[in-house]
Design a protein around this motif. Structure first.
Motif, short mmCIF file in Angstrom:
data_model
loop_
_atom_site.label_atom_id
_atom_site.label_comp_id
_atom_site.label_asym_id
_atom_site.label_seq_id
_atom_site.Cartn_x
_atom_site.Cartn_y
_atom_site.Cartn_z
N MET A 179 6.89 5.96 2.40
CA MET A 179 5.99 5.43 1.40
C MET A 179 4.86 6.43 1.18
O MET A 179 4.34 7.01 2.12
CB MET A 179 5.46 4.07 1.85
CG MET A 179 4.67 3.37 0.78
SD MET A 179 4.46 1.63 1.10
CE MET A 179 6.03 1.03 0.53
N THR A 180 4.45 6.59 -0.04
CA THR A 180 3.39 7.53 -0.38
C THR A 180 2.03 6.88 -0.17
O THR A 180 1.81 5.74 -0.56
CB THR A 180 3.53 7.97 -1.85
OG1 THR A 180 4.81 8.55 -2.04
CG2 THR A 180 2.46 8.96 -2.23
N THR A 181 1.12 7.62 0.45
CA THR A 181 -0.23 7.12 0.68
C THR A 181 -1.25 8.14 0.18
O THR A 181 -0.93 9.31 -0.01
CB THR A 181 -0.50 6.85 2.17
OG1 THR A 181 -0.35 8.07 2.90
CG2 THR A 181 0.44 5.80 2.73
N ARG A 182 -2.47 7.64 -0.05
CA ARG A 182 -3.57 8.52 -0.43
C ARG A 182 -4.86 7.97 0.16
O ARG A 182 -4.94 6.79 0.50
CB ARG A 182 -3.69 8.66 -1.95
CG ARG A 182 -4.14 7.38 -2.65
CD ARG A 182 -4.20 7.56 -4.14
NE ARG A 182 -4.70 6.35 -4.80
CZ ARG A 182 -4.80 6.21 -6.10
NH1 ARG A 182 -4.41 7.20 -6.91
NH2 ARG A 182 -5.26 5.10 -6.62
N GLU A 226 5.68 0.37 -6.28
CA GLU A 226 6.42 0.53 -7.53
C GLU A 226 6.70 -0.86 -8.07
O GLU A 226 7.48 -1.60 -7.51
CB GLU A 226 7.69 1.33 -7.29
CG GLU A 226 7.39 2.76 -6.90
CD GLU A 226 8.63 3.61 -6.82
OE1 GLU A 226 9.50 3.49 -7.72
OE2 GLU A 226 8.73 4.39 -5.87
N TRP A 264 -1.44 1.02 -6.84
CA TRP A 264 -1.88 1.35 -5.49
C TRP A 264 -2.47 0.11 -4.84
O TRP A 264 -3.18 -0.66 -5.49
CB TRP A 264 -2.92 2.47 -5.52
CG TRP A 264 -2.36 3.75 -6.01
CD1 TRP A 264 -2.29 4.19 -7.29
CD2 TRP A 264 -1.74 4.77 -5.22
NE1 TRP A 264 -1.68 5.42 -7.36
CE2 TRP A 264 -1.34 5.80 -6.09
CE3 TRP A 264 -1.50 4.92 -3.85
CZ2 TRP A 264 -0.71 6.95 -5.64
CZ3 TRP A 264 -0.88 6.07 -3.41
CH2 TRP A 264 -0.48 7.07 -4.29
N ASP A 282 -7.81 3.96 2.41
CA ASP A 282 -6.41 4.35 2.38
C ASP A 282 -5.65 3.38 1.48
O ASP A 282 -5.84 2.16 1.55
CB ASP A 282 -5.82 4.31 3.79
CG ASP A 282 -6.43 5.35 4.71
OD1 ASP A 282 -6.94 6.36 4.20
OD2 ASP A 282 -6.39 5.15 5.94
N GLU A 329 -1.63 2.66 -0.46
CA GLU A 329 -0.22 3.01 -0.50
C GLU A 329 0.34 2.71 -1.88
O GLU A 329 -0.12 1.79 -2.56
CB GLU A 329 0.57 2.29 0.59
CG GLU A 329 0.65 0.80 0.45
CD GLU A 329 1.41 0.12 1.58
OE1 GLU A 329 1.64 0.75 2.64
OE2 GLU A 329 1.77 -1.04 1.41
N LEU A 330 1.31 3.49 -2.28
CA LEU A 330 1.91 3.39 -3.59
C LEU A 330 2.88 2.22 -3.63
O LEU A 330 3.71 2.05 -2.74
CB LEU A 330 2.64 4.69 -3.93
CG LEU A 330 3.36 4.75 -5.26
CD1 LEU A 330 2.35 4.66 -6.41
CD2 LEU A 330 4.16 6.05 -5.37
#
Length: 87
Positions: free
Chosen positions: A1-4, A40, A47, A35, A37-38
């Protein structure tokens, strides 16, 4: 999973306390890392906040130790809302 991680600065004009703090923190500007997480959803991207950390002490305050304390984003939002209402 993509995080930022999103970095922001929050300002408290009066001492404040958040759950998990040992003592009230002085007024000042504080760096906060959030923080996310993406997700969909359908054909769009969204996010979701999954955690937040506040950096202690406040920016510009000299201290011998600096720490990053985990906080609940909802608690931070409530403290900032309370701060805004009291101004």
């Amino acid at each position: 999973m993509t995080t930022r991680t999103i970095q922001t600065i929050v300002r408290f004009s009066a001492p404040f306390m958040l759950p998990g703090f040992d003592a009230a923190q002085p007024a000042g500007d504080y760096r906060v890392d959030q923080d996310e997480e993406l997700l969909e959803v359908s054909s769009r991207l969204a996010w979701r906040r999954v955690g937040a950390f506040v950096h202690l002490p406040a920016i510009g305050i000299d201290g011998q130790t600096h720490q990053m304390v985990p906080i609940d984003p909802a608690d931070l939002d409530a403290a900032l809302e309370k701060e805004h209402q009291e101004l």
